[in-house]
Design a protein around this motif. Structure first.
Motif, short mmCIF file in Angstrom:
data_model
loop_
_atom_site.label_atom_id
_atom_site.label_comp_id
_atom_site.label_asym_id
_atom_site.label_seq_id
_atom_site.Cartn_x
_atom_site.Cartn_y
_atom_site.Cartn_z
N ILE A 43 -10.64 -9.04 -15.82
CA ILE A 43 -11.63 -8.65 -16.82
C ILE A 43 -11.29 -9.27 -18.18
O ILE A 43 -12.16 -9.82 -18.87
N GLU B 226 -7.20 -6.14 -11.72
CA GLU B 226 -8.53 -5.94 -12.31
C GLU B 226 -8.53 -6.20 -13.81
O GLU B 226 -9.40 -6.88 -14.35
N ARG B 227 -7.51 -5.66 -14.48
CA ARG B 227 -7.46 -5.80 -15.94
C ARG B 227 -7.26 -7.25 -16.36
O ARG B 227 -7.84 -7.72 -17.35
N HIS C 194 -10.50 -7.56 -3.68
CA HIS C 194 -11.60 -7.06 -4.51
C HIS C 194 -11.18 -6.77 -5.95
O HIS C 194 -12.02 -6.52 -6.80
N GLY D 125 2.99 1.89 -5.10
CA GLY D 125 2.64 1.26 -6.37
C GLY D 125 1.42 0.37 -6.28
O GLY D 125 1.09 -0.34 -7.23
N PHE D 126 0.75 0.41 -5.12
CA PHE D 126 -0.49 -0.37 -4.94
C PHE D 126 -1.48 -0.10 -6.07
O PHE D 126 -2.11 -1.02 -6.58
N ASP D 127 -1.60 1.17 -6.48
CA ASP D 127 -2.56 1.52 -7.52
C ASP D 127 -2.25 0.81 -8.84
O ASP D 127 -3.15 0.35 -9.54
N TYR D 128 -0.98 0.68 -9.17
CA TYR D 128 -0.60 -0.01 -10.42
C TYR D 128 -1.00 -1.48 -10.35
O TYR D 128 -1.61 -2.02 -11.27
N TYR E 184 -3.03 -3.06 -8.26
CA TYR E 184 -4.48 -3.21 -8.10
C TYR E 184 -5.14 -3.22 -9.48
O TYR E 184 -5.96 -4.08 -9.80
N THR E 185 -4.75 -2.26 -10.29
CA THR E 185 -5.37 -2.14 -11.61
C THR E 185 -4.96 -3.28 -12.54
O THR E 185 -5.76 -3.75 -13.34
N LEU F 290 0.85 -1.19 0.00
CA LEU F 290 0.00 0.00 0.00
C LEU F 290 0.89 1.24 0.00
O LEU F 290 1.84 1.33 0.76
#
Lengths: 447, 321
Positions: free
Chosen positions: B237, B233-234, B294, B224-227, B229-230, B221
Motif C-alpha cells: 500500500i 500489505e502495508r 493476496h 507470526g503469520f499475522d505480523y 501478512y500485514t 502459519l
C-alpha cells in the motif's frame, strides 16, 4: 457521512445515566463514532434524535446473528476496515461444513456428527467448524423438513439451509424456525418467494446476484420485506471475480457508507479437490468472508484454515501473549533443563517448538514482559535479573528440579552474573541468541 | 441500483526486477523472470495493471535440510540428495518459474562446506536447469560474506537474485551485486521500518533499488503469520501510494519456514484428530502461501510438490480471469 464523537454527543440526553453500559454519554458517543455501538443502544434517546441520526450512526456493515442465542450463535459483520492494520478484523470467518442433499439420512447424520466433533484447541484457544450447511436441493418438501429437523436437533452449531426452490426451503425452514438458520439463497430467479421464506420465519437471508448492482437491489428488496439480516453471497470457485466483488462490496459499505451493501459476506468454496478448496477458503478468510462453506472435514484441512482465521482476526494492536507460568515440554524429570523466555507468544512458541524439536524434555519458565520479545523487553525495562529470579521463585521451579542450572536467552548475557549472585541458581548458562539454535545447544550442553 | 464508485486512485507503480540473463544478455538462461510492475493491489485489475504474474520458486538446498519431515523428503524423492537433480525435478515436473537454492551446507555449525564447494553447487544447478536462480547463504553472517562472494563470482552475468542483505551486511551484498551484475534480496526481521531502512542503506551504498526484492523473515502459519501478512500489505500500500522506497517486489519464503513448525512436522500419533501429516504439512504451506499471495507477494518460495501445484493452479486462475 461519518460523524465524530462530538457530533453524536450533542444529540445525546447528556444524563450520564450509565444504562448503556458506559460511564458517561461522551464515552458512549465515542463508541458510536468508532462504529462499535449503535446510537439506538442509548435507552433515553429522544425520537427526534433517533430519526435524525439512526441512518448516519448505524455501523456501516450490519452485525448478523445466525442460530439461537447462546455460545454457538454465529455473529458476522460489523467490520470497520479493509486492512487489519487500520484497526482490526472483528468477527472471525465461520467455517461451514457442507452436508450434501445426495447423502442418505444415515450418511447425513454421520456427516453432522463429524461437524459436531470438528473442534480443536490450538495455542490455548478453541477453534472449530462453527456451522453446518445443509443442502436440501432436489429433496421433496417433506424430506427437506425431516432432514432439517433431524440435523438441527443433533447439531452443535447453527445451520445454513441450501436450496434454490423456495417451497422446499420453506418446508425446511418452517421445521426449524426457532433455530434461526440462514436461508440460502435468494437469487434473481426466486427472490420474492425466498425473501418471504426468511420474513415468515424471521430468519437471516443470503442473497446472490451476478453483479453488485443486482445484489444491492436484492438486499434492498429484502429490507423492504422486513428482512434486515442479509448476507451477501459469492461463488468462491469464480475466484478472481469474487475477489473483486467482495472487495468492492466491502469498500462501498465501509468507505462510502453505501447501505444496500452494508452486510457481511459469505463464500461457497466447496469443491472436490481438498487443496483447491483450501486455497479458496484461505483466500476468502483473508479477504472478507464472514462465512465459508467447505466440503473437507479432515483435520489436515481444517486446522490450517482455522489457524488462518485465528491469525487474520488477531488484534494487531495487542501483542499476543501466553500465560506467564512454568511450561513442561515432554516427559520432564527433576534433571531436565530449565530455560526462561518472555510471554510474547511468538517468542514463546518459537522456543517451545525448538525445544520439542530437540527431543530433550525441558521446563520453560515464562516471565511476564507485557508481551514484548527478549530484546524489546530488555530495552523497555520489562525484564531484569531481579524479575527473572522472582518469577522462578513464584513458579517454584527449584522444587521441580534437583540441579541449579538455568539456561538464559543468548541476547541477555549480562544477566548471568547477577542471577548467580542473587539467587540459588548458581550455574547460569548462556543459551543461543535465536530459538533455532536450541536443538543443537541442548544436544551439546545437556546430557 | 447503481453502486457508488469505489475505485482507489493509486499514484505509483511497483518497480520491476528482472531475474536471470539469456545468452543475448550475457547469461545462459532460456528465459528471464520479471516481477513487480503492479499499479494495483493483488488481482484487483479493475483499478490498475498487474503486468507480471506472481511466480513460484522451487525451494532446494545443497544438503538435505536437517529436520525436514520424512513425508516431505518422500514427496521430493531421492533427488533431494543432489541439488542439480532436485532443481531439474522442480523445473520439469513441478513447473516452477525459478529455483531458490539455500546453501545451508556452508553453516559452520553444520556441514561447514567451504565457499568454493558452495560455488560448485551453484554452478551445478545453473548447468542443470535453464530457469533463473535465487540463492541464499547459510544464515551465518561471517561465513556468508565469504560464501556469497564466491558463489556470486561463479554465477557472474547470470543475474541471479541473492539473499540476503540485512542492516549489518548490506555493503557486502551491494558490492557483490554490483560487481557481478546480480539482484539482491533486502531482508528485515518482521519489522516494516527496518525493511525500509535496509532499502535506504542499499541505495545510499550505491545499489539501485530497481535491482532489489524485499523480504521479511517469513513467518509460518500460526507463528507470526499475522505480523508478516500485514507487513506485506502495508509495504504494498505504501508503495502504491507513492513511497518509492517501498515500491519494490516482495518475496515470501514460505517453504523454508513452514517445514520447521510442529503442525508440519508431527503426525497424528502426536496430534490426534489433526489429520495425516502427509496432507496437513503441504496444506500448512499452501494456506500460508495463499495468504501472502493476496497480501502482495510477487515470489513464493515453496518446497512440497503439492503446495507448488496448488499455488500454480491458483495463480493461473487468478491471472486468467
Amino acid at each position: 457521512m461519518a460523524m465524530t464523537g462530538m457530533d453524536i454527543y450533542k444529540n445525546l440526553p447528556k444524563s450520564n445515566c450509565k444504562e448503556c453500559g458506559f460511564p458517561t454519554c461522551l464515552a458512549f458517543a465515542m463508541q458510536v463514532a468508532a462504529k462499535q455501538k449503535a446510537l439506538t443502544d442509548c435507552p433515553q434517546l429522544s425520537d427526534e434524535a433517533k430519526d435524525a441520526f439512526a441512518d448516519a450512526s448505524a455501523p456501516p456493515m450490519k452485525l448478523v446473528h445466525i442460530g439461537p442465542e447462546g455460545d454457538a450463535q454465529v455473529k458476522i459483520g460489523q467490520e470497520t476496515v479493509m486492512f487489519r492494520h487500520e484497526d482490526k478484523f472483528y468477527n472471525a470467518s465461520a467455517l461451514a461444513g457442507k452436508v450434501a442433499a445426495s447423502l442418505s439420512d444415515e450418511e447425513a447424520s454421520a456427516r453432522l456428527r463429524q461437524i459436531n466433533e470438528a473442534a480443536f484447541s490450538r495455542i490455548g484457544q478453541d477453534i472449530s467448524v462453527s456451522m453446518a450447511a445443509v443442502e436440501v436441493e432436489g429433496l421433496s418438501a417433506d424430506a427437506a423438513a425431516g432432514r432439517a429437523k433431524t440435523l438441527a436437533d443433533a447439531s452443535r452449531v447453527p445451520l445454513i439451509l441450501m436450496g434454490s426452490d423456495p417451497a422446499v426451503v420453506a418446508a425446511a425452514a418452517g421445521a426449524i424456525a426457532d433455530k434461526k438458520p440462514l436461508i440460502y439463497q435468494a437469487t434473481a430467479d426466486n427472490a420474492e418467494a425466498m425473501i418471504k421464506v426468511a420474513a415468515d420465519n424471521k430468519c437471516p437471508l443470503a442473497a446472490t446476484a451476478d453483479t453488485l448492482e443486482e445484489l444491492a437491489d436484492l438486499a434492498r428488496s429484502a429490507a423492504d420485506a422486513g428482512v434486515g439480516d442479509v448476507v451477501l453471497s459469492f461463488d468462491g470457485r469464480d475466484t478472481a471475480k469474487t475477489l473483486r466483488n467482495i472487495t468492492s462490496a466491502r469498500r462501498a459499505a465501509l468507505k462510502k457508507n453505501f447501505r444496500a451493501l452494508g452486510f457481511p459476506a459469505m463464500v461457497d468454496a466447496a469443491c472436490d479437490d481438498p487443496f483447491k478448496e483450501t486455497v479458496l477458503a484461505a483466500t476468502f478468510t483473508a479477504k472478507y468472508a464472514g462465512i465459508i462453506i467447505i466440503n473437507g472435514l479432515d483435520g489436515s484441512e481444517l486446522i490450517p484454515l482455522l489457524t488462518a482465521a485465528q491469525n487474520i482476526y488477531t488484534d494487531p494492536q495487542v501483542p499476543n501473549t501466553v500465560e506467564a507460568k512454568l511450561y513442561e515440554v515432554g516427559d520432564v524429570t527433576d534433571s531436565s533443563p530449565v530455560l526462561f523466555t518472555t510471554n510474547f507468544a511468538l517468542t514463546y512458541f518459537s522456543v517451545e517448538g525448538e525445544v520439542e524439536r530437540s527431543k530433550v524434555p525441558s521446563y520453560i519458565c515464562v516471565v511476564d514482559t507485557e508481551g514484548l520479545g527478549v530484546l524489546n523487553a530488555y530495552a523497555g525495562d520489562k525484564i531484569s535479573p531481579e524479575k527473572v529470579v522472582k518469577t522462578l521463585g513464584e513458579q517454584s521451579v527449584a522444587d521441580k528440579v534437583k540441579h541449579r542450572k538455568l539456561i538464559i536467552p543468548g541476547l541477555l548475557p549480562p544477566f548471568r552474573a547477577e542471577i548467580e549472585d542473587t539467587s540459588e541458581w548458581k550455574e547460569v548458562i548462556i543459551g543461543p541468541e535465536s530459538a533455532t539454535g536450541i536443538p543443537r545447544f541442548l544436544a551439546e550442553n545437556w546430557n | 441500483m447503481e453502486v457508488t464508485d469505489i475505485k482507489e486512485k493509486w499514484t505509483n507503480k511497483i518497480r520491476t526486477v528482472t531475474i536471470g540473463a539469456t545468452a543475448d544478455e550475457g547469461g545462459t538462461r532460456a528465459n528471464t523472470v520479471t516481477v513487480g510492475g503492479e499499479t494495483t493491489l493483488p488481482f484487483l485489475t479493475f483499478e490498475g495493471e498487474i503486468p507480471n504474474r506472481p511466480v513460484i520458486a522451487g525451494a532446494i538446498a545443497d544438503v538435505v535440510p536437517e529436520g525436514w519431515p520424512q513425508i516431505l523428503k518422500d514427496a521430493i524423492g531421492d533427488v533431494i540428495n543432489s541439488p542439480a537433480e532436485w532443481a531439474q525435478k522442480c523445473v520439469e515436473e513441478y513447473k516452477v518459474d525459478l529455483i531458490s537454492l539455500k546453501l545451508i551446507g556452508g553453516d559452520p555449525a553444520g556441514a561447514n562446506r567451504g565457499p568454493s564447494e558452495c560455488a560448485e553447487t551453484v554452478k551445478s544447478v545453473l548447468e542443470a536447469v535453464d530457469v533463473p536462480l535465487i540463492f541464499w547463504g547459510c544464515d551465518d553472517e561471517e561465513k556468508d560474506n565469504e560464501l556469497l562472494m564466491e558463489c556470486s563470482h561463479a554465477a557472474k552475468g547470470e543475474k541471479c537474485l541473492i539473499g540476503s542483505a540485512t542492516e549489518s551486511n548490506y555493503r557486502t551484498l551491494g558490492a557483490i551485486g554490483t560487481a557481478d551484475k546480480h539482484k539482491v534480496i533486502a531482508e528485515a526481521p518482521v519489522d516494516i521500518n527496518i525493511g525500509k531502512q535496509v532499502n535506504i542503506l542499499l541505495q545510499d551504498a550505491g545499489f539501485s533499488l530497481n535491482d532489489v526484492v524485499m523480504c521479511q523473515v517469513t513467518a509460518a502459519l500460526g507463528y507470526g503469520f499475522d505480523y508478516v501478512y500485514t507487513i506485506f500489505e502495508r509495504v504494498r500500500i505504501a508503495g502504491l501510494k507513492g513511497d518509492d522506497l517501498m515500491a519494490l517486489p516482495q518475496i515470501a519464503n514460505v517453504g523454508w519456514e513452514t517445514w520447521k513448525v510442529k503442525e508440519a512436522l508431527q503426525d497424528d500419533d502426536v496430534l490426534p484428530g489433526w489429520g495425516k501429516l502427509a496432507d496437513r504439512g503441504p496444506m500448512w504451506e499452501t494456506t500460508a502461501a495463499t495468504g501472502y499471495l493476496h497480501a502482495g507477494a510477487d515470489i513464493l518460495t515453496l518446497a512440497h510438490p503439492k503446495s507448488i501445484a496448488a499455488m500454480r493452479e491458483a495463480i493461473d486462475e487468478l491471472m486468467a480471469n
